[in-house]
Design a protein around this motif. Structure first.
Motif, PDB file in Angstrom:
ATOM      1  N   THR A   6       0.831  -1.207   0.000  1.00 58.87           N
ATOM      2  CA  THR A   6       0.000   0.000   0.000  1.00 58.87           C
ATOM      3  C   THR A   6       0.864   1.255   0.000  1.00 58.87           C
ATOM      4  OG1 THR A   6      -1.783  -1.153   1.154  1.00 58.87           O
ATOM      5  CG2 THR A   6      -1.791   1.251   1.251  1.00 58.87           C
ATOM      6  N   ALA A   7       1.915   1.251   0.821  1.00 61.67           N
ATOM      7  CA  ALA A   7       2.787   2.428   0.919  1.00 61.67           C
ATOM      8  C   ALA A   7       3.444   2.733  -0.421  1.00 61.67           C
ATOM      9  CB  ALA A   7       3.851   2.193   1.991  1.00 61.67           C
ATOM     10  N   GLN A   8       3.834   1.718  -1.161  1.00 59.65           N
ATOM     11  CA  GLN A   8       4.465   1.935  -2.464  1.00 59.65           C
ATOM     12  C   GLN A   8       3.482   2.551  -3.458  1.00 59.65           C
ATOM     13  OE1 GLN A   8       5.977  -1.961  -3.438  1.00 59.65           O
ATOM     14  NE2 GLN A   8       7.861  -1.684  -2.251  1.00 59.65           N
ATOM     15  N   ALA A   9       2.229   2.100  -3.435  1.00 58.07           N
ATOM     16  CA  ALA A   9       1.209   2.671  -4.323  1.00 58.07           C
ATOM     17  C   ALA A   9       0.948   4.127  -3.958  1.00 58.07           C
ATOM     18  CB  ALA A   9      -0.075   1.854  -4.232  1.00 58.07           C
ATOM     19  N   LEU A  10       0.849   4.422  -2.674  1.00 60.48           N
ATOM     20  CA  LEU A  10       0.617   5.797  -2.227  1.00 60.48           C
ATOM     21  C   LEU A  10       1.775   6.705  -2.635  1.00 60.48           C
ATOM     22  CD1 LEU A  10      -0.775   5.124   1.370  1.00 60.48           C
ATOM     23  CD2 LEU A  10      -2.089   5.967  -0.595  1.00 60.48           C
ATOM     24  N   TRP A  63      -6.060   8.490 -12.132  1.00 56.15           N
ATOM     25  CA  TRP A  63      -4.820   7.856 -12.558  1.00 56.15           C
ATOM     26  C   TRP A  63      -4.543   8.020 -14.051  1.00 56.15           C
ATOM     27  CZ3 TRP A  63      -5.734   3.609 -15.809  1.00 56.15           C
ATOM     28  CH2 TRP A  63      -7.023   3.063 -15.771  1.00 56.15           C
ATOM     29  N   LYS A  64      -5.581   8.053 -14.862  1.00 54.04           N
ATOM     30  CA  LYS A  64      -5.350   8.262 -16.291  1.00 54.04           C
ATOM     31  C   LYS A  64      -4.874   9.681 -16.566  1.00 54.04           C
ATOM     32  CE  LYS A  64      -8.510   4.777 -18.161  1.00 54.04           C
ATOM     33  NZ  LYS A  64      -9.727   4.519 -18.986  1.00 54.04           N
ATOM     34  N   THR A  65      -5.442  10.643 -15.864  1.00 53.18           N
ATOM     35  CA  THR A  65      -4.988  12.030 -16.008  1.00 53.18           C
ATOM     36  C   THR A  65      -3.521  12.154 -15.650  1.00 53.18           C
ATOM     37  OG1 THR A  65      -7.206  12.909 -15.546  1.00 53.18           O
ATOM     38  CG2 THR A  65      -5.347  14.400 -15.189  1.00 53.18           C
ATOM     39  N   LEU A  66      -3.085  11.403 -14.661  1.00 56.77           N
ATOM     40  CA  LEU A  66      -1.702  11.452 -14.190  1.00 56.77           C
ATOM     41  C   LEU A  66      -0.763  10.560 -14.996  1.00 56.77           C
ATOM     42  CD1 LEU A  66      -2.487  11.309 -10.360  1.00 56.77           C
ATOM     43  CD2 LEU A  66      -1.701  13.315 -11.642  1.00 56.77           C
ATOM     44  N   GLY A  67      -1.297   9.816 -15.956  1.00 53.82           N
ATOM     45  CA  GLY A  67      -0.458   8.927 -16.755  1.00 53.82           C
ATOM     46  C   GLY A  67       0.022   7.708 -15.987  1.00 53.82           C
ATOM     47  N   LEU A  68      -0.792   7.242 -15.040  1.00 55.21           N
ATOM     48  CA  LEU A  68      -0.424   6.098 -14.201  1.00 55.21           C
ATOM     49  C   LEU A  68      -1.281   4.883 -14.549  1.00 55.21           C
ATOM     50  CD1 LEU A  68      -0.318   7.868 -10.715  1.00 55.21           C
ATOM     51  CD2 LEU A  68       1.669   7.071 -12.017  1.00 55.21           C
ATOM     52  N   PRO A  69      -0.842   3.714 -14.139  1.00 53.98           N
ATOM     53  CA  PRO A  69      -1.749   2.560 -14.155  1.00 53.98           C
ATOM     54  C   PRO A  69      -2.735   2.716 -12.999  1.00 53.98           C
ATOM     55  CG  PRO A  69       0.326   1.960 -13.143  1.00 53.98           C
ATOM     56  CD  PRO A  69       0.501   3.361 -13.661  1.00 53.98           C
ATOM     57  N   PRO A  70      -3.779   1.903 -12.942  1.00 54.84           N
ATOM     58  CA  PRO A  70      -4.723   1.997 -11.814  1.00 54.84           C
ATOM     59  C   PRO A  70      -4.072   1.450 -10.539  1.00 54.84           C
ATOM     60  CG  PRO A  70      -5.336   0.186 -13.251  1.00 54.84           C
ATOM     61  CD  PRO A  70      -4.210   0.908 -13.935  1.00 54.84           C
ATOM     62  N   LEU A  79      -6.857   3.568  -5.476  1.00 55.02           N
ATOM     63  CA  LEU A  79      -6.655   4.632  -4.497  1.00 55.02           C
ATOM     64  C   LEU A  79      -7.706   5.731  -4.624  1.00 55.02           C
ATOM     65  CD1 LEU A  79      -2.768   5.044  -4.707  1.00 55.02           C
ATOM     66  CD2 LEU A  79      -4.109   3.502  -3.255  1.00 55.02           C
ATOM     67  N   TRP A  80      -7.925   6.431  -3.517  1.00 55.57           N
ATOM     68  CA  TRP A  80      -8.807   7.597  -3.466  1.00 55.57           C
ATOM     69  C   TRP A  80      -7.949   8.840  -3.260  1.00 55.57           C
ATOM     70  CZ3 TRP A  80     -14.421   7.874  -3.200  1.00 55.57           C
ATOM     71  CH2 TRP A  80     -15.039   6.660  -3.550  1.00 55.57           C
ATOM     72  N   TYR A  81      -8.595  10.002  -3.383  1.00 56.85           N
ATOM     73  CA  TYR A  81      -7.813  11.250  -3.417  1.00 56.85           C
ATOM     74  C   TYR A  81      -8.703  12.428  -3.026  1.00 56.85           C
ATOM     75  CZ  TYR A  81      -5.824  15.278  -6.093  1.00 56.85           C
ATOM     76  OH  TYR A  81      -5.363  16.499  -6.510  1.00 56.85           O
ATOM     77  N   ALA A  82      -8.219  13.248  -2.097  1.00 52.95           N
ATOM     78  CA  ALA A  82      -8.921  14.471  -1.690  1.00 52.95           C
ATOM     79  C   ALA A  82      -8.003  15.663  -1.954  1.00 52.95           C
ATOM     80  CB  ALA A  82      -9.289  14.410  -0.211  1.00 52.95           C
ATOM     81  N   VAL A  83      -8.561  16.765  -2.458  1.00 55.93           N
ATOM     82  CA  VAL A  83      -7.775  17.953  -2.762  1.00 55.93           C
ATOM     83  C   VAL A  83      -8.413  19.177  -2.118  1.00 55.93           C
ATOM     84  CG1 VAL A  83      -8.970  18.320  -4.970  1.00 55.93           C
ATOM     85  CG2 VAL A  83      -6.699  19.313  -4.600  1.00 55.93           C
TER      86      VAL A  83
END
Length: 252
Positions: A6-10, A63-70, A79-83
């Motif tokens: 989990t830490a690596q994904a974050l 993740w697609k906006t960031l050019g990442l895999p899911p 993952l989830w995300y708050a801004v």
């Protein structure tokens, strides 16, 4: 070992988000450095509409906006995300710079310990969250056509008591408190969320390394000096003419 997955994904998500903020001016004409993307509220991998100005938003990591895999946590959940409302790229806040205050606070489950406070300098601008396994009454039915699966219902993934978890959109400039797990909350089954947050310092430390950022600051200081030097000396506060003589020194 599960925590490490989990830490690596974050960490990968955090690095991509900082990269987005550092290059925001290139990808979004007429914007300044520092803005972060909106969350994905459609579960399609792309950032969605962020609502009103200075209103904090939550959703899945875009993740697609960031050019990442899911990216997934140890339970296989995306993952989830708050801004913070003041840090999101649309609509923009009135003034974006390293002194812009975040609107996210982080507390620890069970103990209530504040891990990061809002409305202070070097406060979280954004938080990446790993929901991990199902807790309590959470349900995570699959969603056809979505690579991440599941729904966009925050409470079925994240554990906390802030109204944002129940889908209540906060008011502009208000503080949202996110809760993360500790060993006791995992043991009793009340919270198992892991999180990693991003501060203004982390973003602008990277921005300041850009060669064109130094040029921007030097140009700004020269413009201020030239504008003030054009005013009658008598109209300037005492001591300012002496200060102006040194304004053109390059930024290191």
């Amino acid at each position: 070992a599960r925590d490490q997955i989990t830490a690596q994904a974050l960490a990968q998500a955090k690095d991509a988000l900082i990269g987005y903020a550092v290059t925001c001016r290139e990808t979004h004409p007429n914007q300044v450095f520092g803005y972060l993307p909106c969350p994905d509220t459609d579960n399609n991998g792309f950032e969605s509409n962020c609502g009103s100005k200075d209103v904090t938003f939550i959703g899945r990591l875009p993740w697609k906006t960031l050019g990442l895999p899911p990216l997934r946590d140890s339970a296989g959940e995306c993952l989830w995300y708050a801004v913070s409302g003041r840090a999101k790229n649309n609509p923009n806040t009135d003034a974006m710079n390293w002194d812009t205050l975040g609107q996210l606070a982080i507390t620890e489950a069970v103990t209530g310990t504040t891990l990061a406070a809002a409305d202070t300098h070097d406060t979280p601008w954004a938080v990446v969250l790993a929901p991990r396994g199902v807790m309590g009454a959470q349900t995570r039915a699959g969603a056809a056509g979505s690579e991440c699966g599941g729904s966009n219902t925050v409470a079925d993934y994240l554990d906390g008591t802030d109204p944002l978890y129940a889908g209540v959109i906060p008011s502009a400039n208000s503080t949202t408190t996110l809760t993360v797990s500790n060993a006791e909350s995992v043991r009793v089954g009340s919270n198992n969320d892991q999180a990693l947050w991003i501060t203004s310092r982390e973003i602008f430390d990277r921005i300041k390394k850009r060669s064109d950022f130094k040029i921007d600051i030097d140009t700004l200081l020269d413009n201020v000096k030239n504008e003030l030097n054009g005013l009658p000396i008598a109209s300037l506060p005492a001591g300012l003419p002496t200060v102006l003589a040194h304004v053109s020194c390059p930024v290191s």
